[in-house]
Scaffold this active site. Structure first.
Site, PDB file in Angstrom:
ATOM      1  N   LYS A 146       0.845  -1.198   0.000  1.00  0.00           N
ATOM      2  CA  LYS A 146       0.000   0.000   0.000  1.00  0.00           C
ATOM      3  C   LYS A 146       0.883   1.251   0.000  1.00  0.00           C
ATOM      4  CE  LYS A 146      -3.474   2.576   2.418  1.00  0.00           C
ATOM      5  NZ  LYS A 146      -4.405   2.732   3.511  1.00  0.00           N
ATOM      6  N   GLU A 168      10.586  -4.818   4.265  1.00  0.00           N
ATOM      7  CA  GLU A 168      10.649  -6.239   3.892  1.00  0.00           C
ATOM      8  C   GLU A 168      10.302  -6.401   2.408  1.00  0.00           C
ATOM      9  OE1 GLU A 168       9.032  -4.990   6.489  1.00  0.00           O
ATOM     10  OE2 GLU A 168       9.081  -6.337   8.235  1.00  0.00           O
ATOM     11  N   GLY A 205      -4.768  -1.733   4.623  1.00  0.00           N
ATOM     12  CA  GLY A 205      -3.978  -2.890   4.188  1.00  0.00           C
ATOM     13  C   GLY A 205      -4.688  -4.209   4.429  1.00  0.00           C
ATOM     14  N   ARG A 206      -5.239  -4.375   5.635  1.00  0.00           N
ATOM     15  CA  ARG A 206      -5.874  -5.668   5.954  1.00  0.00           C
ATOM     16  C   ARG A 206      -7.274  -5.784   5.371  1.00  0.00           C
ATOM     17  NH1 ARG A 206      -4.806  -2.539  10.135  1.00  0.00           N
ATOM     18  NH2 ARG A 206      -6.467  -1.661  11.409  1.00  0.00           N
ATOM     19  N   GLU A 244      -5.063  -6.811  14.510  1.00  0.00           N
ATOM     20  CA  GLU A 244      -4.521  -5.501  14.128  1.00  0.00           C
ATOM     21  C   GLU A 244      -5.632  -4.441  14.173  1.00  0.00           C
ATOM     22  OE1 GLU A 244      -0.887  -4.846  11.349  1.00  0.00           O
ATOM     23  OE2 GLU A 244      -2.608  -4.341  10.110  1.00  0.00           O
ATOM     24  N   HIS A 252      -6.626 -33.596  16.818  1.00  0.00           N
ATOM     25  CA  HIS A 252      -5.604 -34.518  17.313  1.00  0.00           C
ATOM     26  C   HIS A 252      -4.410 -33.764  17.887  1.00  0.00           C
ATOM     27  CE1 HIS A 252      -7.770 -37.910  15.564  1.00  0.00           C
ATOM     28  NE2 HIS A 252      -8.101 -37.031  14.615  1.00  0.00           N
ATOM     29  N   LYS A 264       9.055  -0.924  14.421  1.00  0.00           N
ATOM     30  CA  LYS A 264       9.682  -0.552  13.133  1.00  0.00           C
ATOM     31  C   LYS A 264      10.702   0.554  13.369  1.00  0.00           C
ATOM     32  CE  LYS A 264       5.634  -1.253  10.143  1.00  0.00           C
ATOM     33  NZ  LYS A 264       4.627  -0.574   9.339  1.00  0.00           N
TER      34      LYS A 264
HETATM   35  O1  F6P Z   1       3.095  -3.014   9.777  1.00  0.00           O
HETATM   36  C1  F6P Z   1       1.752  -3.270   9.605  1.00  0.00           C
HETATM   37  C2  F6P Z   1       1.299  -2.928   8.228  1.00  0.00           C
HETATM   38  O2  F6P Z   1       1.212  -1.560   8.074  1.00  0.00           O
HETATM   39  C3  F6P Z   1      -0.035  -3.599   7.919  1.00  0.00           C
HETATM   40  O3  F6P Z   1      -1.119  -2.890   8.380  1.00  0.00           O
HETATM   41  C4  F6P Z   1       0.037  -3.725   6.441  1.00  0.00           C
HETATM   42  O4  F6P Z   1      -0.902  -4.637   5.952  1.00  0.00           O
HETATM   43  C5  F6P Z   1       1.467  -4.160   6.263  1.00  0.00           C
HETATM   44  O5  F6P Z   1       2.168  -3.428   7.240  1.00  0.00           O
HETATM   45  C6  F6P Z   1       2.064  -3.938   4.904  1.00  0.00           C
HETATM   46  O6  F6P Z   1       2.044  -2.591   4.540  1.00  0.00           O
HETATM   47  P1  F6P Z   1       2.228  -2.163   3.034  1.00  0.00           P
HETATM   48  O7  F6P Z   1       1.146  -2.762   2.242  1.00  0.00           O
HETATM   49  O8  F6P Z   1       2.212  -0.681   3.036  1.00  0.00           O
HETATM   50  O9  F6P Z   1       3.578  -2.686   2.572  1.00  0.00           O
END
Ligand code: F6P
Length: 517
Positions: free
Chosen positions: A203, A209, A262-263, A348, A379, A489
């Site tokens: 987003k 990452e 994002g979610r 979240e 199980h 972060k």
């Molecule tokens: O760190 C949490 C977060 O902001 C989530 O809410 C989001 O889904 C994820 O990181 C990834 O963010 P982005 O889509 O901006 O890379």
């Protein structure tokens, strides 16, 4: 109007009949005499949401909701102006005050403010054109798609691809989220570079990452003889300028709205790998299933609203019965990733400690979501559910139609086990000795799809999105921000930058691992 504090007080002090008592039709004219038992109770607490083909049954009868509890929650609905909040959500107004944003995910399914829906439909059409073009060979002979994203930019795509593309997948899709290079290497090992497309899903287009993994994927393409690695990248983002700056050609950027969290972004271009794997028709069917739930949630009042009813039970267990966790077991291998998806969606969103107007919350918020697939989980972890000291409300999810073509015995045994678990949790059984005693009176809800197709998956996800919203509205919290993730972060960045002293334990760990500072 009664205050919310008084309603919580009332809920706390209401009689607590057992599930056995609630199911018993015999009331002896005493307290609860007008409480329906047996099949009347099932009728009172079950309902279906119809989809274009088939539908989904939501059975909340094995929870401790009764007329008195429901009536109290209906008072809470009034006290918290739930209808006003819901109207704001669907009206495209600000419902995320800390970030000054609306939450427009439903517009991508065609629900909500007309102008916003129009904008959302144009974005979906744009994605559809690119998906169709790639399917027709516009980017050459593509067989593999490595989708790089994290959190909401990965969990939905992974779930959608895994759930829907088992019978037929147009592309071999790998979702990579972790910065641990082992994850990306595993995807590389399964893909032919010359036939691989990279989707960079973020987003913000700044997440460390994702951007690090994307760079490594480009390098992998270049190292393996792909002459124009940049030409193999599709960006899925609400920050198209950031993607251009990063080097993605505008024609290969699929934007979505800043007001889609994002979610909550599986419906947007973040869902690109799902559309690539199953085709646009199924992707649109997923949106259609979600829309049916939007309409039910938007247009139904009180406990007849199946989403709201589920939120009543959630809040009752978390706040009145002190349940710290909620478990979800999908009796369907295709929903193996659903608990992971729900963990982000629920925790979240509602793992908060202040209300939307910045006051400390007046009780526990989101319980810890956990779960797995049945029958495997039976199980492994069900011992605790049946005899442990924690009370854990459980959701079971299953499909009447099987996802396999083997001997029907497989699916019959799967469903029998699912229903038996709910019955056993509720009924319990007196044992010859304490170790063999099952206390029972343990609540569960069952979500039974006619079939687990794209529409049903969309409906299931939308049901949970709105369930989270309803929980939040009744607690007065903002489910759409996530500042809790920022501190860690920032600290990671500070470590990278150096020059800042941390606590002795962290310093020792940094020293022991040889991270240069
Ligand atoms: O760190 C949490 C977060 O902001 C989530 O809410 C989001 O889904 C994820 O990181 C990834 O963010 P982005 O889509 O901006 O890379």
């Amino acid at each position: 109007m009664t205050s919310s504090a008084a309603i919580w007080d009332k809920l706390e002090n209401l009689p607590r009949p057992t599930l056995g008592e609630l199911f018993s039709a015999v009331r002896d004219g005493g307290e609860g005499a007008d409480e329906p038992g047996g099949t009347d109770r099932v009728a009172m607490l079950s309902g279906r949401i119809e989809l274009e083909e088939g539908g989904i049954l939501f059975d909340w009868s094995k929870t401790h909701l009764d007329r008195a509890v429901i009536a109290a929650f209906e008072e809470l609905v009034e006290a918290m102006d739930f209808s006003g909040m819901r109207a704001k959500l669907f009206g495209g107004e600000v419902v995320n005050p800390t970030e000054g944003r609306a939450a427009d995910h439903a517009t991508l399914r065609g629900t909500g403010d007309e102008a916003k829906v129009e904008e959302a439909m144009a974005l979906i059409d744009r994605m559809g054109m690119l998906v169709d073009a790639i399917h027709q060979g516009a980017l050459g002979e593509i067989e593999h798609l490595i989708h790089i994203g994290i959190g909401g930019s990965a969990l939905g795509p992974a779930l959608g691809v895994d759930a829907l593309s088992r019978d037929l997948s147009y592309f071999d899709v790998h979702v990579v989220s972790n910065i641990d290079g082992v994850a990306l290497e595993a995807a590389f090992a399964k893909c032919v570079p010359a036939k691989t497309l990279i989707a960079v899903a973020s987003k913000t287009f700044t997440t460390i990452e994702t951007m690090t993994n994307a760079q490594s994927a480009l390098k992998w393409l270049a190292d393996n003889g792909v002459s124009d690695p940049g030409g193999r990248v599709i960006a899925l983002t609400a920050n198209p300028e950031g993607a251009v700056e990063w080097g993605v050609d505008e024609t290969r950027i699929l934007p979505f709205q800043e007001s889609v969290g994002g979610r909550y972004s599986i419906w947007s271009s973040i869902g690109f790998p799902i559309a690539m794997a199953v085709g646009m028709d199924d992707f649109r069917a997923m949106l259609g299933g979600a829309k049916a739930v939007d309409e039910h949630f938007r247009d139904t009042d009180g406990a007849a609203n199946l989403v709201l009813r589920a939120a009543f039970a959630d809040l009752y267990y978390a706040r009145v019965r002190g349940c710290q966790t909620r478990a979800v077991f999908a009796y369907d291998e295709r929903l193996g990733l659903f608990p992971d998806y729900l963990q982000q969606l629920e925790m979240e969103s509602n793992g908060k400690r202040v209300t939307a107007d910045m006051q400390p919350v007046d009780g526990p918020t989101a319980p810890i979501t956990w779960g797995g697939v049945g029958t495997d989980a039976q199980h492994a972890v069900f011992q605790l559910l049946h005899q442990g000291t924690h009370l854990v409300p459980v959701d079971f999810i299953a499909s009447i139609a099987p996802g396999d073509e083997l001997d029907p015995a497989h699916h019959r045994i799967l469903l029998m086990n699912c229903f038996a678990q709910g019955a056993a949790l509720m009924a319990g059984k007196a044992g010859e000795d304490p170790a063999r005693n099952y206390p029972g009176d343990r609540p569960s809800a069952t979500i039974l799809c006619d079939d687990l197709d794209a529409a049903a998956l969309g409906a299931l996800i939308a049901f949970h999105e709105h369930r989270v919203f309803a929980n939040a509205a009744l607690m007065g919290i903002n489910p759409f921000d996530q500042f809790g993730v920022e501190l860690g972060k920032a600290m990671a960045k500070a470590i990278e930058k150096g020059g800042e002293e941390f606590d002795a334990s962290t310093e020792a760990l940094l020293g022991a691992s040889g991270i240069s500072r």
